[in-house]
Design a protein around this motif. Structure first.
Motif, short mmCIF file in Angstrom:
data_model
loop_
_atom_site.label_atom_id
_atom_site.label_comp_id
_atom_site.label_asym_id
_atom_site.label_seq_id
_atom_site.Cartn_x
_atom_site.Cartn_y
_atom_site.Cartn_z
N ILE A 107 0.84 -1.20 0.00
CA ILE A 107 0.00 0.00 0.00
C ILE A 107 0.88 1.25 0.00
CG2 ILE A 107 -1.78 1.31 1.24
CD1 ILE A 107 -2.79 -1.30 2.40
N HIS A 108 0.65 2.10 -0.98
CA HIS A 108 1.29 3.42 -1.03
C HIS A 108 0.17 4.46 -0.89
CE1 HIS A 108 5.03 1.59 -2.60
NE2 HIS A 108 4.25 0.84 -3.34
N SER A 109 0.55 5.73 -0.89
CA SER A 109 -0.48 6.77 -0.85
C SER A 109 -0.05 7.94 -1.71
CB SER A 109 -0.72 7.22 0.59
OG SER A 109 -1.79 8.13 0.63
N GLN A 167 4.45 13.16 -2.79
CA GLN A 167 5.20 12.30 -1.89
C GLN A 167 4.32 11.10 -1.54
OE1 GLN A 167 8.32 12.74 0.18
NE2 GLN A 167 7.73 10.62 0.61
N CYS A 168 4.91 9.91 -1.50
CA CYS A 168 4.16 8.77 -0.99
C CYS A 168 3.90 9.02 0.49
CB CYS A 168 4.94 7.47 -1.17
SG CYS A 168 4.11 6.06 -0.40
N ALA A 169 2.65 8.81 0.91
CA ALA A 169 2.28 9.17 2.28
C ALA A 169 1.84 7.96 3.10
CB ALA A 169 1.18 10.23 2.26
N GLU A 170 2.27 6.78 2.67
CA GLU A 170 1.95 5.58 3.45
C GLU A 170 3.24 4.79 3.57
OE1 GLU A 170 -1.31 4.59 4.53
OE2 GLU A 170 -0.09 3.20 5.70
N PHE A 171 3.64 4.46 4.82
CA PHE A 171 4.93 3.79 4.99
C PHE A 171 4.95 2.50 4.19
CE2 PHE A 171 7.86 0.90 7.16
CZ PHE A 171 9.02 1.61 6.91
#
Ligand code: CUA
Length: 342
Positions: free
Chosen positions: A170-172, A205-209
């Motif tokens: 999972i990315h964000s 920016q990707c916002a999920e670790f």
């Protein structure tokens, strides 16, 4: 003033300075939701500030009421016995039940409205399919037949419909000045939309670790005036026929790229060539990107060479292997080939 109080005073001053700086600085940071540049972000920021103002108002009112009661009804010298005991007041009970209900309703309506409007792209929006990979972004324009990576070009002033998904974890997807975060979940497509009112470059920016290089998973949104965007589409579509007019060094680089010597073709695609790998970013237009390695390096000769030679030095955990085994001349040839792709 003693040592202790002086230190405490200095610390309090520093804390105040930091808090003030944070509040003032937030609106000038490159990535901030407090400086919205499009309708989706404006809706979200408006909602954020609206609820913040209400919450601050309630906080001030409750604190003031509490302080008033504490001081007004404190025990005074000479007082004896138990104070007057009162229980239940229908008017008060009704007032402090109805007021919170009204406040919650006034927050709920705009929240639900914003939730639907920000999740429903306007009719006729350009569609972009954005796919998260560890640790970069693929951008596909199904209507235009274009696939690129890490730099999303969009027409300014126009809505863009996003189909967000992931290839692995999972990315964000987050471009603070254009829209809040939407998760990119493997096996599922989340719909969102963005619009940049003015031509500019917006940081994402990707916002999920998502692992080792989560912080190195960035991207750019380049909003271009409509005519420039159309010109880019035309030019980019023409590149599907493959690179032309390569210098001798770049042609040598292409040979390495497309053979087991360099092995780049196993993972990367360059439209119109033998290289059709789908593991890493599509590099058809890598020469026209302003950054490398998902927004972490400026795209210049030295950085590109250093990146190809030893990617893990810049992006821990990357699946791109080291190419330190190649000679300097071979590395230079590959870099010249990559730089010619524009
Ligand atoms: Cu992808 Cu964090």
């Amino acid at each position: 003033m003693g040592m202790w109080t002086r230190q405490r005073g200095a610390r309090r001053g520093l804390a105040l300075l930091l808090a003030g700086g944070l509040l003032a600085g937030c609106s000038t940071l490159p990535q901030t939701p407090l400086d919205p540049k499009g309708p989706v972000a404006q809706t979200q920021t408006g909602l954020l500030l609206y609820t913040l103002y209400i919450a601050v108002g309630i906080g001030i009112f409750v604190t003031a009421a509490l302080l008033y009661v504490v001081f007004r009804f404190r025990a005074r010298p000479g007082q004896t016995g138990v104070p007057l005991q009162i229980r239940g007041n229908h008017l008060l009970e009704i007032v402090w039940t109805v007021i919170p209900i009204l406040i919650l309703v006034s927050v709920a309506f705009p929240t639900v409205e914003a939730a639907f409007s920000t999740a429903t792209p306007p009719e006729g929006a350009l569609t972009v399919r954005a796919v998260g990979y560890r640790w970069w972004f693929a951008f596909e324009y199904p209507e235009l037949g274009i696939v690129t990576a890490n730099e999303l070009r969009i027409p300014a002033g126009q809505p863009v419909r996003l189909e967000l998904t992931s290839n692995d974890v999972i990315h964000s997807f987050w471009v603070p000045k254009l829209a809040g975060k939407t998760d990119m979940v493997p096996g599922r497509v989340n719909i969102a939309w963005i619009q940049a009112d003015e031509p500019d470059v917006y940081l994402g920016q990707c916002a999920e670790f998502c692992g080792d290089s989560h912080a190195n998973m960035r991207f750019l949104v380049k909003a271009l005036p409509q005519a420039e965007f159309d010109e880019w589409v035309r030019q980019r579509q023409a590149m599907a026929e493959g690179p032309r007019d390569l210098s001798p060094a770049a042609a040598r680089g292409r040979e390495l790229f497309e053979s087991t010597a360099g092995n780049c073709f196993a993972c990367h695609a360059v439209d119109g060539t033998k290289a059709q790998g789908a593991v890493g970013p599509n590099l058809t237009d890598v020469g026209q990107r302003s950054t490398l390695a998902a927004g972490i390096l400026e795209n210049d000769y030295e950085n590109l060479k250093a990146w190809v030679k030893d990617p893990a030095a810049f992006k821990p955990g990357t699946t791109m292997p080291s190419h330190a085994r190649l000679s300097e001349q071979d590395l230079d040839a590959i870099v010249q080939y990559l730089q010619s792709l524009k």
